[in-house]
Design a protein around this motif. Structure first.
Motif, PDB file in Angstrom:
ATOM      1  N   ASN A  58      37.973  36.201  48.571  1.00 49.75           N
ATOM      2  CA  ASN A  58      37.729  37.276  47.613  1.00 49.75           C
ATOM      3  C   ASN A  58      37.858  38.662  48.227  1.00 49.75           C
ATOM      4  O   ASN A  58      37.287  39.623  47.716  1.00 49.75           O
ATOM      5  CB  ASN A  58      36.337  37.121  46.997  1.00 49.75           C
ATOM      6  N   THR A 101      40.285  40.492  45.676  1.00 51.05           N
ATOM      7  CA  THR A 101      39.931  40.376  44.267  1.00 51.05           C
ATOM      8  C   THR A 101      38.546  39.776  44.158  1.00 51.05           C
ATOM      9  O   THR A 101      38.139  38.986  45.014  1.00 51.05           O
ATOM     10  CB  THR A 101      40.936  39.500  43.503  1.00 51.05           C
ATOM     11  N   ARG A 102      37.826  40.135  43.112  1.00 50.39           N
ATOM     12  CA  ARG A 102      36.517  39.524  42.888  1.00 50.39           C
ATOM     13  C   ARG A 102      36.643  38.225  42.123  1.00 50.39           C
ATOM     14  O   ARG A 102      35.665  37.488  41.966  1.00 50.39           O
ATOM     15  CB  ARG A 102      35.604  40.490  42.123  1.00 50.39           C
ATOM     16  N   GLN A 103      37.841  37.923  41.653  1.00 52.78           N
ATOM     17  CA  GLN A 103      38.057  36.705  40.898  1.00 52.78           C
ATOM     18  C   GLN A 103      38.087  35.503  41.827  1.00 52.78           C
ATOM     19  O   GLN A 103      38.732  35.525  42.887  1.00 52.78           O
ATOM     20  CB  GLN A 103      39.379  36.785  40.134  1.00 52.78           C
ATOM     21  N   THR A 104      37.369  34.454  41.447  1.00 54.38           N
ATOM     22  CA  THR A 104      37.397  33.209  42.195  1.00 54.38           C
ATOM     23  C   THR A 104      38.267  32.218  41.434  1.00 54.38           C
ATOM     24  O   THR A 104      37.953  31.859  40.292  1.00 54.38           O
ATOM     25  CB  THR A 104      35.988  32.633  42.377  1.00 54.38           C
TER      26      THR A 104
END
Length: 298
Positions: free
Chosen positions: A111, A114-117
């Protein structure tokens, strides 16, 4: 069977240089490093970028194959990855292999951009597109690609790879789609053993899992009409494979077992002073002297 050494990129260059030179001088076939921004339990310690380290290693070695095990879409883009790979291939005189994997959520750096997992399925889709585009970039002088996750617009890769038609790619994957990618695009396939290795396995379970994976990658090759004999099968050895860095004899037993399973390239970790992959610092010298000649015959 070929044998390589994984060198974690955690030492400042004056010390790391000694490690890479030693692997070359001892007669091992390859030397590799992890490609991460930070890694698991060592995330608060020193950790250097893979491609500059491999470039420096290329300048102080003359024989061994060098490579990433493995780069991933977690924080890399195919255009910059291919550009870096071509440079290392050139500087090493055609001794570079680009290892690529889908990336792990648990590695510690999934991460950082990006904060998206991403779910497992999403990582697989991104992986497929990453590998396919990277393959094109390494083959073509100019590439334009409009992708779902990765795009390239007049991306120039001049003068291209030293190795033709492109430098080798080692594809890590144990699921059906990862194995299909290895069969279609790889010159090597990579495994670390059971797909969910973090939960813990006995050495016997690890060997059983790798044996089944080798059979599966062979089937993947046969489904597309490819001879699996031209696909290098790399096993990156973890502690779950057993206590193999205690003596040349234990290493030889490990190599014999995995050669029988169909592995063609065994990669062990440079012994660290403490913590993960800790072992006596002299063991690689003893393995090189007492075991490597017999391992090459497997």
């Amino acid at each position: 069977m070929r044998t390589g050494v994984m060198i974690l990129p955690e030492k400042r260059w004056p010390e790391a240089m000694h490690q890479w030179r030693t692997v070359d001088e001892l007669g091992f076939d390859s030397a590799w490093t992890y490609d991460h921004v930070s890694w698991r339990g060592l995330q608060d310690g020193a950790w250097f970028s893979a491609f500059p380290v491999l470039t420096a290693a290329a300048c102080v070695t003359s024989r061994i194959t060098l490579g990433t095990l493995v780069a991933s879409p977690n924080f890399r883009h195919p255009v910059t990855t291919a550009k870096d790979a071509i440079a290392v291939d050139d500087i090493s005189g055609g001794r570079f292999v680009l290892g690529i994997g889908a990336g792990s959520v648990g590695a510690g750096d999934s991460n950082v951009t990006t904060r998206q997992t991403f779910s497992r399925g999403e990582r697989t889709v991104r992986f497929e597109e990453f590998v396919t585009l990277t393959d094109r970039l390494l083959r073509e002088p100019v590439t334009t690609h409009h992708g779902t996750h990765f795009s390239a617009y007049d991306a120039r890769m001049i003068p291209g790879c030293v190795q033709r038609p492109r430098l080798p790619m080692a594809i890590a994957g144990t699921g059906p789609r990862g194995l299909a990618l290895a069969a279609r695009h790889g010159q090597a396939w990579v495994t670390v053993g059971p797909a969910d290795w973090a939960r813990g396995f006995t050495p016997e379970e690890c060997l059983e899992a790798v044996t089944a994976q080798v059979a599966a990658v062979r089937d993947a090759c046969h489904r597309i009409g490819r001879d699996d004999a031209d696909l290098d099968r790399i096993f990156v050895v973890t502690d779950q494979a057993g206590d193999f860095l205690t003596s040349p004899a234990s290493f030889l037993r490990l190599a014999e077992a995995y050669a029988k399973a169909g592995v063609t390239h065994l990669v062990v970790h440079w012994p660290r002073e403490e913590g993960v992959y800790a072992a006596g610092q002299e063991i690689l010298h003893r393995i090189a002297q007492e075991a490597l000649p017999r391992v090459r015959e497997l």
